[in-house]
Enzyme design. Structure first.
Site, PDB file in Angstrom:
ATOM      1  N   GLU A 182      14.645   2.457  41.379  1.00 11.48           N
ATOM      2  CA  GLU A 182      13.333   1.878  41.086  1.00 11.48           C
ATOM      3  C   GLU A 182      12.975   2.171  39.630  1.00 11.48           C
ATOM      4  O   GLU A 182      12.104   3.001  39.337  1.00 11.48           O
ATOM      5  CB  GLU A 182      12.263   2.439  42.032  1.00 11.48           C
ATOM      6  CG  GLU A 182      12.466   2.019  43.484  1.00 11.48           C
ATOM      7  CD  GLU A 182      11.415   2.588  44.431  1.00 11.48           C
ATOM      8  OE1 GLU A 182      10.674   3.512  44.030  1.00 11.48           O
ATOM      9  OE2 GLU A 182      11.336   2.105  45.580  1.00 11.48           O
TER      10      GLU A 182
ATOM     11  N   GLU B  10      14.805  -1.665  50.131  1.00 11.60           N
ATOM     12  CA  GLU B  10      13.992  -0.740  50.921  1.00 11.60           C
ATOM     13  C   GLU B  10      12.768  -1.475  51.434  1.00 11.60           C
ATOM     14  O   GLU B  10      12.166  -2.271  50.706  1.00 11.60           O
ATOM     15  CB  GLU B  10      13.502   0.454  50.083  1.00 11.60           C
ATOM     16  CG  GLU B  10      14.565   1.408  49.605  1.00 11.60           C
ATOM     17  CD  GLU B  10      13.961   2.581  48.834  1.00 11.60           C
ATOM     18  OE1 GLU B  10      12.726   2.824  48.972  1.00 11.60           O
ATOM     19  OE2 GLU B  10      14.695   3.242  48.086  1.00 11.60           O
TER      20      GLU B  10
END
Length: 398
Positions: free
Chosen positions: A192, A327
């Protein structure tokens, strides 16, 4: 491709522009650490016939082995037991045919900081688990996860040269170790990466380009392996706005984009009220509570999901670039400090969210990978701990 193009190179140090093309000075990269691409192989197509779109069509439903290989001190550092082949088989038995393996490398697995050499024992252990997946016909995505934030917190021009050097050193080692696995294995550049604007996005593009170049340079099956690059902060809106370029690749159509989805945050992950908002316990049409209306979702419901996911379909998927929902998840508040007054409606809402998000991801061509840290499947004895979650995920994947 309208609205999306491939960058041939990205900035490692200084750049200039000639005839509209960015010219790169690469004199810095590679000088900080020794090259680990010491045994490149000739390209090998064996077991690597699928391009990214063809490979995406084979992935039904994915599962994260979270809080494990990205933990400090190794896979048991955050309380997970050692991952076994039987655990991988248990995941498969519950309807999943792909594993995302979040992994740390810099965080406690470097045996020589001056050369950024990864501990061979750690490389070997990760290779074992990848092998469990491939042996059982499971697709597996291996990344460099947060890893102490060395890349993800440093998408800045000031850090660009040093981060690119480390990215190159790491991926040469990882790719060489894993080179002989067939197309069941994919690599992901990061997790991320924190990016908020176009300048930071340009720096992130350089990190992705270094990743692609390093993997391809090792040759063999890596010459054709599908590679995954992350959008800014893996946020769908930011990815739609800022990710206007993908790395240049020497092989066509072997790249995917990754985003994540935990929205609305107040329903999915929030663990306590704040001055800016309250936790949501109830989400979606038909799943609001009458006895606790202040906990009903006020944003981020079905229409928002539809519009958000359609952005990825339009920007990437319709142009032949698969998108991996690396995710996502919503979790029950049935045994913690925040207990919904209408627990039955809350549990139904969690089921509904899981099914709806999975279904809409699939409908828009995205590949869903549920985030689990041991809450749904027991990693000790491989039993199901939350049957409703498993059922809801599989219902969405049909």
């Amino acid at each position: 491709m309208a609205g999306l193009f491939f960058i041939s190179v990205t900035v490692y140090s200084k750049n200039a522009v000639a005839n509209g093309t960015t010219i790169i000075d690469t004199t810095v990269i590679g000088h900080l650490y020794p090259s680990y691409n010491t045994s490149p192989k000739i390209p090998d197509t064996t077991g690597m016939r699928s391009n990214a779109v063809q490979l995406a069509a084979k992935i039904k439903l994915g599962w994260n082995i979270g809080n494990t290989f990205e933990a400090p001190g190794g896979e048991t550092g955050w309380g997970s037991p050692v991952i076994t082949e039987d655990y991988i088989k248990s995941v498969k038995q519950q309807g999943f045919n792909a594993i995302r393996l979040p992994c740390a490398w810099d965080w406690h697995h470097i045996i020589n900081k001056t050369t950024e050499q990864i501990d061979p024992a750690w490389l070997g252990r990760v290779k074992d688990v990848v092998g469990y997946c491939v042996k059982n016909n499971m697709y597996v995505l291996l990344n460099i996860h947060w890893d102490g934030g060395w890349l993800e917190s440093n998408c800045t021009p000031a850090k660009q040269d040093s981060i690119n050097a480390k990215q190159k050193a790491f991926w040469e080692q990882i790719a060489t170790t894993m080179r002989d696995f067939d197309e069941h294995l994919m690599f992901a550049s990061a997790n991320e990466p924190s990016v908020e604007n176009a300048i930071q996005m340009e720096v992130l593009n350089s990190y992705h380009q270094t990743f692609v170049n390093a993997v391809r340079s090792t040759g063999g099956k890596n010459s054709y392996r599908v590679l995954v690059v992350q959008g800014p902060t893996t946020d769908i809106d930011k990815t739609n706005d800022l990710m206007t370029a993908l790395p240049r690749d020497q092989v066509a159509a072997r790249m995917m984009v990754e985003v994540h989805y935990y929205s609305p945050y107040q329903f999915c992950l929030m663990d306590g009220d704040t001055d800016w908002g309250k936790m949501f316990y109830y989400w979606g049409a038909g799943h609001h509570a009458k006895i606790e209306p202040g906990r009903n979702a006020t944003w981020g419901e079905e229409s928002a999901v539809n519009a958000t996911f359609n952005k990825m379909k339009t920007k990437f998927i319709d142009k032949g670039i698969p998108v991996l929902l690396g995710e996502y998840g919503a979790y029950r508040r049935n045994n913690g400090k925040h207990l919904p007054l209408d627990l039955a409606t809350h549990n139904d809402a969690v089921d509904y969210w899981l099914t709806y998000i999975t279904k809409q991801a699939k409908a828009n061509g995205m590949l869903p990978f549920f985030w689990d840290t041991g809450g749904a499947l027991n990693r000790q004895n491989y039993s199901v701990k939350d049957q409703r979650t498993i059922v809801a995920l599989n219902a969405g994947a049909k």
